[in-house]
Design a protein around this motif. Sequence first.
Motif, PDB file in Angstrom:
ATOM      1  N   GLU A 117      33.040  44.261  11.709  1.00  0.00           N
ATOM      2  CA  GLU A 117      32.700  42.832  11.643  1.00  0.00           C
ATOM      3  C   GLU A 117      32.175  42.304  12.972  1.00  0.00           C
ATOM      4  OE1 GLU A 117      36.849  42.722  10.728  1.00  0.00           O
ATOM      5  OE2 GLU A 117      35.719  44.357   9.856  1.00  0.00           O
ATOM      6  N   SER A 118      32.796  42.706  14.072  1.00  0.00           N
ATOM      7  CA  SER A 118      32.362  42.192  15.375  1.00  0.00           C
ATOM      8  C   SER A 118      30.967  42.691  15.738  1.00  0.00           C
ATOM      9  CB  SER A 118      33.367  42.562  16.463  1.00  0.00           C
ATOM     10  OG  SER A 118      33.552  43.956  16.499  1.00  0.00           O
ATOM     11  N   ARG A 176      28.609  40.535  13.640  1.00  0.00           N
ATOM     12  CA  ARG A 176      28.543  39.179  14.193  1.00  0.00           C
ATOM     13  C   ARG A 176      27.648  39.126  15.422  1.00  0.00           C
ATOM     14  NH1 ARG A 176      34.062  38.688  14.784  1.00  0.00           N
ATOM     15  NH2 ARG A 176      34.791  39.049  12.690  1.00  0.00           N
ATOM     16  N   ARG A 177      27.730  40.131  16.275  1.00  0.00           N
ATOM     17  CA  ARG A 177      26.901  40.154  17.482  1.00  0.00           C
ATOM     18  C   ARG A 177      25.440  40.406  17.152  1.00  0.00           C
ATOM     19  NH1 ARG A 177      29.272  42.468  22.877  1.00  0.00           N
ATOM     20  NH2 ARG A 177      31.138  41.206  23.001  1.00  0.00           N
ATOM     21  N   LYS A 192      36.152  47.329  17.282  1.00  0.00           N
ATOM     22  CA  LYS A 192      35.505  46.324  18.112  1.00  0.00           C
ATOM     23  C   LYS A 192      34.007  46.551  18.072  1.00  0.00           C
ATOM     24  CE  LYS A 192      36.143  49.060  22.330  1.00  0.00           C
ATOM     25  NZ  LYS A 192      36.655  49.049  23.677  1.00  0.00           N
ATOM     26  N   TYR A 193      33.285  45.727  18.808  1.00  0.00           N
ATOM     27  CA  TYR A 193      31.835  45.830  18.864  1.00  0.00           C
ATOM     28  C   TYR A 193      31.409  47.199  19.390  1.00  0.00           C
ATOM     29  CZ  TYR A 193      27.193  45.215  20.864  1.00  0.00           C
ATOM     30  OH  TYR A 193      25.878  45.379  21.220  1.00  0.00           O
TER      31      TYR A 193
END
Length: 173
Positions: A59-60, A63-64, A103-104
Motif C-alpha cells: 500500500e505504501s 500511495r507514493r 513498507k515503500y
Amino acid sequence: MTGKYTNVPYGYEPAAPSRKGTLVFYDSFEHVTDEQLERAAVIMDARAFAQLVLFPLHESTVRRMSRDAVQPYYKREDRLHEWRRDQSSSMIRVEGLEGKRKKYTPMDTALRHIQAEYPAPLFLYMTAAMANQWASFDSFTDWIKELRLIIDGQPGEMHPRLEQYRHRWEWAD
C-alpha cells in the motif's frame, strides 16, 4: 556432493531447457481483472517462459507512486494466490518481497531483486497506466536497456520515453 556418480557416454550434453526467461507482472493488482491475469498466463505459455511472477505492490508503495486508495496488501495477495490455485500451474508464482518489507519499496530495488532471483531474460508485464508511470522515473532509461516490456491495455497516449524506446516494448495480444 551426494557421492553418487553417474556414467554418461562421451560427448553427452544435457538437453537445453525448452522454457527460458521470466515474465513479471508488476502492478498493485487493485484494478487488474482475471482476464488480464489470464492474458499474462497465455503469453507465458505462448512464448515458453520458465515462469510467470506476480509482483503485488505494498500500500505504501502504491500511495507514493499514484496516491490511489488500495485494499490492504494481504487481501490483494490472497486474491492472487486464489487465482494461481485455480490455474493449477506450477509455473506461476506470487512474489512476497513487498509483504516481507512492509513498507515503500522503490522500483529500482524491486527490479534488482527480480534480476537477482529469477532467470534471464526478464520481461515486465504492465498495464498502460503503470508503464506510463514507470517511464516518468529517472531510472527508466537504465532499466529499459536491461529488460523488455509488454504492455496490457489500449493503445493511447504514451509517455515520450516509451515512444523513444519503442523497440524495447510491445502490446499484449
